[in-house]
Motif scaffolding. Structure first.
Motif, PDB file in Angstrom:
ATOM      1  N   LYS A 259     -28.275   3.106 -27.134  1.00 10.36           N
ATOM      2  CA  LYS A 259     -27.228   3.807 -27.882  1.00 10.36           C
ATOM      3  C   LYS A 259     -26.343   4.566 -26.898  1.00 10.36           C
ATOM      4  O   LYS A 259     -26.827   5.398 -26.132  1.00 10.36           O
ATOM      5  N   PHE A 260     -25.070   4.230 -26.872  1.00 12.16           N
ATOM      6  CA  PHE A 260     -24.094   4.938 -26.034  1.00 12.16           C
ATOM      7  C   PHE A 260     -23.030   5.530 -26.939  1.00 12.16           C
ATOM      8  O   PHE A 260     -22.526   4.846 -27.828  1.00 12.16           O
ATOM      9  N   SER A 261     -22.689   6.789 -26.692  1.00 15.76           N
ATOM     10  CA  SER A 261     -21.600   7.439 -27.428  1.00 15.76           C
ATOM     11  C   SER A 261     -21.750   7.258 -28.933  1.00 15.76           C
ATOM     12  O   SER A 261     -20.784   7.002 -29.644  1.00 15.76           O
ATOM     13  N   GLY A 262     -22.984   7.324 -29.422  1.00 18.23           N
ATOM     14  CA  GLY A 262     -23.218   7.257 -30.855  1.00 18.23           C
ATOM     15  C   GLY A 262     -23.161   5.868 -31.461  1.00 18.23           C
ATOM     16  O   GLY A 262     -23.203   5.711 -32.663  1.00 18.23           O
ATOM     17  N   ARG A 263     -23.029   4.810 -30.632  1.00 20.22           N
ATOM     18  CA  ARG A 263     -23.023   3.445 -31.190  1.00 20.22           C
ATOM     19  C   ARG A 263     -24.002   2.563 -30.433  1.00 20.22           C
ATOM     20  O   ARG A 263     -24.266   2.782 -29.263  1.00 20.22           O
ATOM     21  N   GLN A 264     -24.527   1.583 -31.136  1.00 19.30           N
ATOM     22  CA  GLN A 264     -25.535   0.684 -30.580  1.00 19.30           C
ATOM     23  C   GLN A 264     -24.868  -0.407 -29.743  1.00 19.30           C
ATOM     24  O   GLN A 264     -23.968  -1.094 -30.213  1.00 19.30           O
ATOM     25  N   ILE A 265     -25.307  -0.557 -28.487  1.00 22.37           N
ATOM     26  CA  ILE A 265     -24.809  -1.628 -27.622  1.00 22.37           C
ATOM     27  C   ILE A 265     -26.002  -2.468 -27.189  1.00 22.37           C
ATOM     28  O   ILE A 265     -27.017  -1.933 -26.752  1.00 22.37           O
ATOM     29  N   ASP A 266     -25.888  -3.773 -27.331  1.00 14.91           N
ATOM     30  CA  ASP A 266     -26.957  -4.675 -26.897  1.00 14.91           C
ATOM     31  C   ASP A 266     -26.533  -5.389 -25.618  1.00 14.91           C
ATOM     32  O   ASP A 266     -25.341  -5.639 -25.402  1.00 14.91           O
ATOM     33  N   VAL A 353     -29.489 -14.439 -31.786  1.00 13.80           N
ATOM     34  CA  VAL A 353     -28.549 -13.736 -32.677  1.00 13.80           C
ATOM     35  C   VAL A 353     -27.842 -12.672 -31.836  1.00 13.80           C
ATOM     36  O   VAL A 353     -28.494 -11.823 -31.232  1.00 13.80           O
ATOM     37  N   GLU A 354     -26.508 -12.746 -31.772  1.00 11.75           N
ATOM     38  CA  GLU A 354     -25.764 -11.812 -30.911  1.00 11.75           C
ATOM     39  C   GLU A 354     -25.331 -10.557 -31.651  1.00 11.75           C
ATOM     40  O   GLU A 354     -25.459  -9.459 -31.152  1.00 11.75           O
ATOM     41  N   TYR A 355     -24.748 -10.721 -32.836  1.00 13.66           N
ATOM     42  CA  TYR A 355     -24.242  -9.573 -33.581  1.00 13.66           C
ATOM     43  C   TYR A 355     -24.860  -9.542 -34.979  1.00 13.66           C
ATOM     44  O   TYR A 355     -24.523 -10.380 -35.813  1.00 13.66           O
ATOM     45  N   PRO A 356     -25.768  -8.594 -35.263  1.00 11.51           N
ATOM     46  CA  PRO A 356     -26.348  -8.517 -36.611  1.00 11.51           C
ATOM     47  C   PRO A 356     -25.259  -8.220 -37.649  1.00 11.51           C
ATOM     48  O   PRO A 356     -24.388  -7.387 -37.415  1.00 11.51           O
ATOM     49  N   ASN A 358     -24.432  -7.666 -41.984  1.00 10.70           N
ATOM     50  CA  ASN A 358     -25.019  -7.373 -43.288  1.00 10.70           C
ATOM     51  C   ASN A 358     -24.882  -8.570 -44.224  1.00 10.70           C
ATOM     52  O   ASN A 358     -23.875  -9.280 -44.189  1.00 10.70           O
ATOM     53  N   MET A 359     -25.875  -8.739 -45.078  1.00 12.75           N
ATOM     54  CA  MET A 359     -25.910  -9.767 -46.134  1.00 12.75           C
ATOM     55  C   MET A 359     -26.071 -11.193 -45.621  1.00 12.75           C
ATOM     56  O   MET A 359     -26.247 -12.117 -46.396  1.00 12.75           O
ATOM     57  N   ILE A 360     -25.986 -11.389 -44.301  1.00 17.36           N
ATOM     58  CA  ILE A 360     -26.126 -12.746 -43.755  1.00 17.36           C
ATOM     59  C   ILE A 360     -27.550 -12.901 -43.201  1.00 17.36           C
ATOM     60  O   ILE A 360     -28.034 -12.044 -42.463  1.00 17.36           O
ATOM     61  N   ARG A 361     -28.211 -13.986 -43.583  1.00 19.25           N
ATOM     62  CA  ARG A 361     -29.578 -14.248 -43.104  1.00 19.25           C
ATOM     63  C   ARG A 361     -29.476 -14.893 -41.730  1.00 19.25           C
ATOM     64  O   ARG A 361     -29.062 -16.050 -41.623  1.00 19.25           O
ATOM     65  N   GLN A 362     -29.824 -14.155 -40.687  1.00 20.26           N
ATOM     66  CA  GLN A 362     -29.684 -14.641 -39.316  1.00 20.26           C
ATOM     67  C   GLN A 362     -31.045 -14.929 -38.689  1.00 20.26           C
ATOM     68  O   GLN A 362     -31.955 -14.108 -38.764  1.00 20.26           O
ATOM     69  N   THR A 363     -31.177 -16.103 -38.072  1.00 24.40           N
ATOM     70  CA  THR A 363     -32.429 -16.515 -37.453  1.00 24.40           C
ATOM     71  C   THR A 363     -32.179 -16.908 -35.996  1.00 24.40           C
ATOM     72  O   THR A 363     -31.200 -17.589 -35.701  1.00 24.40           O
ATOM     73  N   SER A 364     -33.086 -16.475 -35.107  1.00 29.24           N
ATOM     74  CA  SER A 364     -32.995 -16.878 -33.701  1.00 29.24           C
ATOM     75  C   SER A 364     -33.818 -18.138 -33.479  1.00 29.24           C
ATOM     76  O   SER A 364     -34.910 -18.270 -34.023  1.00 29.24           O
ATOM     77  N   VAL A 365     -33.281 -19.034 -32.665  1.00 35.04           N
ATOM     78  CA  VAL A 365     -34.002 -20.249 -32.298  1.00 35.04           C
ATOM     79  C   VAL A 365     -35.194 -19.837 -31.440  1.00 35.04           C
ATOM     80  O   VAL A 365     -35.066 -19.005 -30.540  1.00 35.04           O
ATOM     81  N   ASN A 366     -36.364 -20.414 -31.714  1.00 34.75           N
ATOM     82  CA  ASN A 366     -37.568 -20.074 -30.957  1.00 34.75           C
ATOM     83  C   ASN A 366     -38.329 -21.368 -30.670  1.00 34.75           C
ATOM     84  O   ASN A 366     -39.080 -21.861 -31.495  1.00 34.75           O
TER      85      ASN A 366
END
Length: 567
Positions: A259-266, A353-356, A358-366
């Motif tokens: 978390k930088f400057s109050g926002r989440q950075i990945d 998954v790069e950017y989470p 809302n409402m979208i079902r996101q799955t990472s390849v494994n």
């Protein structure tokens, strides 16, 4: 006139139709557990944006709000309030009006009387304060950006060299004392985010460590450190990336979330063994910049309408093509964000998954869990999807599954590595897709590149010379045209460019193009048929941006081949 009744924030947002009763109930349960401000929790939960909360609060309190995203900093106002005070009370001095002896102050909580009293006591007698409401994360970002963040890196380096604690550098990363190496990595990551870097490179050489940022698609050397710093820095990077610190001879991948400057950075981390030690590259995944509105992609009005027409079709495949780092993911997320409503089920399969969203079902390849792209699509088809996003079509099996999903009434989005929209047909043939399956099932193909934007503060206009006129497609007897060129100033670090934008070509499939594709027509035939239907290439879009004064011919020529216009 009676005074307006002030509603609680939750009730006000429900009245405006921004959130539902259920969403407010969830936020209130979280508030009881975490004891945080309701507005902040609603943003964290993804129910509203910070701007919506700010506007609702300012309307409720009958008070003006401040947007700090396009701030022009006032050096005098910064001297009036020390950084420590600004951080403690979550305030930022916007401007000092000398004629009125008034300081305009951005505040996360304008009703904080204690903060206003303390700041008033600090100021020279006679200076009044006008508080404006602002987002807490915007205030934190402005404090870090305008109070000289880079000084903390020098302070930490001095501390490592001398062993003496540099107290000035402590407040920038954490309020309590921590290991200087921990603070150095945090400060470098934060500095890269401040400078809008998309990648951070840590490159060990024989006698030193080179640190480079990729800013606007171009690598820039930021610092050189002694090689003795690198082992400890590499271990710290591995720890926060969840990598194996004992493994130095094999490549590793990881992910950092800070978390930088109050926002989440990945950050997506990659370690690669080289002759002088491990090379580290971090890809910055800034959620706020990852999703832009469809209208902000910079398409011409006709092209934007064409894209909306393509999206409106209920089934088929839409492909986004271009090399690595050409903004394909951003475009796809912008399209998904545009069509993301409660009435559709959108499912994605990405690596990772790069950017989470809302409402979208996101799955990472494994791959280790036998969850490749083809298996993932097969599994998703049993989840009642309307729209499917497949991160990338890499092989025949994935391509076949994607087209199979499109043929059974689903809308499928994916990316493909090709140089142009027309070239996608031959790439799919190469993968092994039959031409009669492609025909009729591809809605359209989007190809794009990213070009640097001219710095608006220092760009210079001048008449186009003979070669430039030919590249712009002007006739010999056409009137004089003035185009802009890069110069360089303090605001763009003397590069002449600041920020990037996409140049895009849209190929909407027509019955004629489908027929040509079905009988394996050459790229030349496809291009001729597309041009007859009004298709505008990447070069045409790049030239449009040059004529609009947003970029230069040199920059467009860096990413697409302009030589065809000279023949």
């Amino acid at each position: 006139m009676s005074e307006q009744v002030k509603l609680p924030l939750g009730k006000l947002l429900i009245q405006k139709g921004v959130i539902s009763e259920d969403q407010l109930r969830i936020a209130l349960i979280e508030q009881r557990q975490n004891n945080e401000l309701l507005g902040k929790l609603l943003v964290t939960l993804g129910f509203v944006t910070e701007a919506t909360v700010r506007e609702a609060l300012s309307e409720n309190l009958n008070q003006q709000s401040a947007d700090l995203s396009s701030l022009v900093v006032d050096a005098i106002s910064l001297k009036l309030i020390p950084k420590e005070t600004a951080k403690r009370y979550r305030v930022f001095p916007i401007v000092y009006e000398r004629d009125k002896d008034n300081l305009i102050l951005a505040m996360a909580d304008t009703s904080n009387i204690v903060a206003l009293d303390q700041i008033s006591a600090m100021l020279v007698k006679g200076i009044t304060i006008t508080p404006l409401l602002a987002n807490e994360s915007d205030i934190s970002r402005a404090i870090d950006q305008y109070y000289g963040f880079e000084l903390s890196i020098d302070g930490i380096l001095l501390e490592i060299e001398t062993g003496e604690v540099n107290y000035q550098s402590l407040g920038t990363v954490s309020d309590e004392y921590s290991q200087p190496m921990v603070r150095l990595i945090d400060a470098l990551l934060a500095d890269a985010v401040q400078n809008s870097a998309s990648d951070i490179h840590f490159e060990p050489e024989q006698s030193f460590l080179r640190i480079r940022y990729r800013i606007d698609g171009i690598l820039r050397q930021i610092r050189s450190l002694h090689k003795s710093y690198w082992p400890a820095m590499a271990v710290r990077l591995k720890v926060i990336s969840n990598m194996n610190i004992a493994e130095t001879r094999a490549p590793q991948d990881g992910r950092i979330s800070i978390k930088f400057s109050g926002r989440q950075i990945d950050f997506r981390a990659s370690a690669q063994p080289t002759t002088h030690g491990e090379n580290f590259v971090l890809r910055v995944l800034d959620r706020q910049k990852g999703i832009v509105p469809l209208e902000a992609l910079g398409l011409a009005e006709t092209e934007l309408n064409l894209l909306k027409l393509m999206i409106a079709r209920p089934d088929g495949v839409i492909l986004v093509t271009g090399p690595t780092g050409s903004g394909k993911t951003t475009t796809l997320y912008s399209i998904l964000n545009h069509i993301n409503t409660e009435s559709v089920n959108i499912m994605t399969l990405e690596d990772p998954v790069e950017y989470p969203m809302n409402m979208i079902r996101q799955t990472s390849v494994n791959e280790s869990a036998k969850m490749g792209f083809a298996d993932g699509i097969r599994s998703m088809m049993r989840q009642d999807p309307d729209i499917i996003l497949v991160g990338e079509i890499r092989d025949k099996e994935t391509a076949e599954m994607a087209f199979s999903a499109a043929m059974t009434g689903h809308q499928v989005y994916s990316t493909l590595h090709t140089n142009s929209a027309i070239g996608s047909a031959s790439r799919l043939l190469d993968i092994g897709i039959l031409p009669d399956i492609m025909a009729g099932n591809i809605i359209g193909i989007i190809a794009q590149r990213l070009v640097r934007k001219l710095c608006p503060h220092c760009r210079q206009a001048g008449p186009a010379d003979a070669i430039e006129r030919r590249l712009l497609g002007l006739a010999a007897d056409a009137p004089e045209v003035r185009i802009y060129r890069a110069v360089g100033c303090d605001r763009c670090s003397h590069h002449g460019y600041k920020g990037r934008m996409a140049i895009i070509e849209l190929l909407k499939m027509t019955p004629e193009l489908d027929e040509l594709m079905a009988r394996r027509a050459t790229s030349r035939e496809l291009k001729k048929a597309a041009a007859a239907g009004g298709f505008l290439s990447l070069v045409d879009d790049g030239v449009r941006r040059v004529r609009e004064g947003l970029t230069t011919l040199e920059e467009v020529g860096r990413v697409v081949d302009l030589t065809g216009r000279l023949s």
